[in-house]
Motif scaffolding. Structure first.
Motif, PDB file in Angstrom:
ATOM      1  N   ALA A   1       0.822  -1.211   0.000  1.00  0.00           N
ATOM      2  CA  ALA A   1       0.000   0.000   0.000  1.00  0.00           C
ATOM      3  C   ALA A   1       0.855   1.260   0.000  1.00  0.00           C
ATOM      4  N   SER A   2       2.035   1.201   0.623  1.00  0.00           N
ATOM      5  CA  SER A   2       2.884   2.388   0.699  1.00  0.00           C
ATOM      6  C   SER A   2       3.855   2.504  -0.469  1.00  0.00           C
ATOM      7  N   ARG A   3       3.832   1.541  -1.362  1.00  0.00           N
ATOM      8  CA  ARG A   3       4.726   1.568  -2.515  1.00  0.00           C
ATOM      9  C   ARG A   3       4.311   2.699  -3.462  1.00  0.00           C
ATOM     10  N   PRO A   4       5.256   3.523  -3.902  1.00  0.00           N
ATOM     11  CA  PRO A   4       4.894   4.621  -4.809  1.00  0.00           C
ATOM     12  C   PRO A   4       4.524   4.104  -6.188  1.00  0.00           C
ATOM     13  N   LEU A   5       3.813   4.945  -6.934  1.00  0.00           N
ATOM     14  CA  LEU A   5       3.452   4.590  -8.299  1.00  0.00           C
ATOM     15  C   LEU A   5       4.708   4.493  -9.154  1.00  0.00           C
ATOM     16  N   PRO A   6       4.670   3.714 -10.219  1.00  0.00           N
ATOM     17  CA  PRO A   6       5.843   3.616 -11.090  1.00  0.00           C
ATOM     18  C   PRO A   6       6.212   4.984 -11.673  1.00  0.00           C
TER      19      PRO A   6
END
Length: 187
Positions: free
Chosen positions: A72-77
């Motif tokens: 969930a905390s992973r940034p968008l590509p």
């Protein structure tokens, strides 16, 4: 079996994931409810754990709450595809330091930086600025001006280079518009 594992993983989303043995019991209950007692048996623990990991990976579901928080905390590509269908709809600016040396106005040799505006729909360079290293905001303003105000037709240029002979559709035009049907002279 796979449908029951997916359902169990979906049901635990957003709450404590617990253990794989608890998930195995939950899948067993789902199978009993759907097919009756003893009809579909849950495989042994090691086989079940491999199946759960494979299904979770394939479906993009988290096995643990910590893994769900990480996803969930992973940034968008950073690089996403850009789609433009009309010329000028999306213009991108980019700068690159060239691997050559040039003699500048002060007589010193430096590496130049090329800044370009590229129209995504037509894949054409609409403007470019070449200057010594260190592109400034004024260069972006020059690119914008060059992109929006086209150069006038030079007396020596052939007529087919004028926008009147362009085969690129403009907003509001259709293939039946004369400018879109025109072909270059000599073809």
């Amino acid at each position: 079996m796979i449908a029951a594992v997916k359902q169990a993983l979906e049901e635990q989303r957003g709450r404590s994931s617990g253990t794989l043995s608890r998930l195995r019991r939950q899948v067993d209950w789902l199978l009993q409810d759907a097919h009756g007692t003893g009809t579909v048996l849950v495989p042994p623990a090691t086989t079940f754990n491999r199946l759960v990991r494979a299904v979770a990976e394939q479906e993009g579901l988290a096995l643990t709450a910590a893994e769900e928080r990480r996803r969930a905390s992973r940034p968008l590509p950073v690089f996403t595809p850009s789609v433009a269908t009309l010329p000028g709809e999306l213009v991108m600016l980019d700068s690159t330091l060239l691997d050559v040396m040039v003699v500048c106005e002060d007589g010193r040799g430096r590496r130049p930086e090329l800044t370009m505006a590229v129209d995504v729909a037509t894949r054409s360079i609409t403007a470019a600025v070449l200057r010594p290293k260190g592109t400034k905001a004024a260069d972006a303003a020059v690119l914008l001006a060059q992109t929006l105000v086209p150069h006038p037709m030079r007396p020596t240029w052939p007529d087919y280079l004028s926008m009147a002979a362009s085969v690129i559709p403009t907003p509001g035009s259709s293939p039946s518009t004369p400018a879109c049907r025109q072909r270059r002279p000599g073809r």
